[in-house]
Design an enzyme around this catalytic site. Structure first.
Site, short mmCIF file in Angstrom:
data_model
loop_
_atom_site.label_atom_id
_atom_site.label_comp_id
_atom_site.label_asym_id
_atom_site.label_seq_id
_atom_site.Cartn_x
_atom_site.Cartn_y
_atom_site.Cartn_z
N THR A 178 49.41 64.21 95.03
CA THR A 178 48.61 63.17 94.36
C THR A 178 47.25 63.69 93.91
OG1 THR A 178 47.96 62.37 96.56
CG2 THR A 178 49.73 61.19 95.43
N ASP A 215 59.54 77.91 101.81
CA ASP A 215 59.80 79.32 102.06
C ASP A 215 61.27 79.59 101.75
OD1 ASP A 215 59.62 82.02 103.09
OD2 ASP A 215 58.00 81.33 104.40
#
Length: 240
Positions: A124, A65
């Protein structure tokens, strides 16, 4: 010193967590990962409860953010007394620096050690095709991960989350004085699931991992303790 296996407690509620931990004779010896699903359901109390049990806590909320919001959020996390916490490296140096500043302030406020800040590089579950065609990244996967890891290190992070496939390049170009935490860990006989870039515990250790994260192969096993011991034994094989 034995390096940690971080058990991902990807359960829908804390009752399921308790049932899982009851399988272990001494759950206080475990390092556990609290992710978004569990934290959003149970809140900070789940951290406090597991910490009271003696568990080491990896709070994996992947903050991403504006710097001010991340800094103030990290202050609250620093007050919880967790051991590791994550923020996305794609937030940039200003956000990562603010994250570390917030952790330090929060931990100091309650006289707790400052948690390790781990930068998330590329998930991943993300393939090289996704990176190139959807995220429009011009760099190859390994080069992108290394670039983000360098940014993380320069911005005050203590380590990064990365697949084992990038570890040889990371240890060479970013250094061995940095903590590489590796998810996407699977033994050869276990289902890969939604992971794209996987490795065995032994391979992760041999290529420089500080810690590995294991979830469903243990938590969804018919015998979680046996599965955990199997991963732990492979992780602690000599020969690295």
């Amino acid at each position: 010193m034995e390096k940690p296996i971080m058990l991902a407690l990807d359960f829908a509620d804390f009752k399921q967590v308790e049932q899982f931990l009851e399988s272990f004779s001494n759950p206080g010896d475990l390092t556990v990962k609290i992710g978004m699903e569990l934290f959003y359901q149970s809140g900070p109390q789940v951290v406090k409860t597991l910490k009271a049990r003696g568990c080491k806590i990896f709070l994996d909320l992947k903050l991403f953010d504006i710097p001010h919001t991340v800094e103030k959020s990290m202050e609250r996390i620093g007050e919880l007394g967790v051991d590791y916490v994550t923020a996305h490296t794609l937030g940039g140096s200003e956000m990562l620096t603010a994250a570390k500043r917030g952790l330090i302030a929060g931990a100091k406020r309650v006289n707790q050690p400052v948690p390790d800040l781990l930068g998330v590089t590329i998930l991943t579950s993300c393939s090289k095709e996704t990176l190139a065609n959807e995220l429009n990244c011009k760099l190859a996967m390994a080069d992108q991960v290394v670039s983000l890891a360098k940014l993380a290190k320069q911005s005050g992070c203590d380590g990064v989350i990365t697949s084992a496939l990038e570890l040889p390049m990371l240890t060479k170009e970013v250094g061995t004085d940095f903590k590489y935490v590796v998810p996407g860990i699977r033994m050869k006989q276990d289902a890969v699931g939604d992971q794209k870039r996987v490795a065995t515990p032994e391979i992760a250790k041999q290529t420089g991992a500080f810690a590995i994260v294991v979830g469903r192969p243990v938590t969804q096993s018919e015998n979680p303790v046996a599965a955990y011991r199997r991963y732990r034994a492979n992780w602690n094989l000599e020969g690295e």
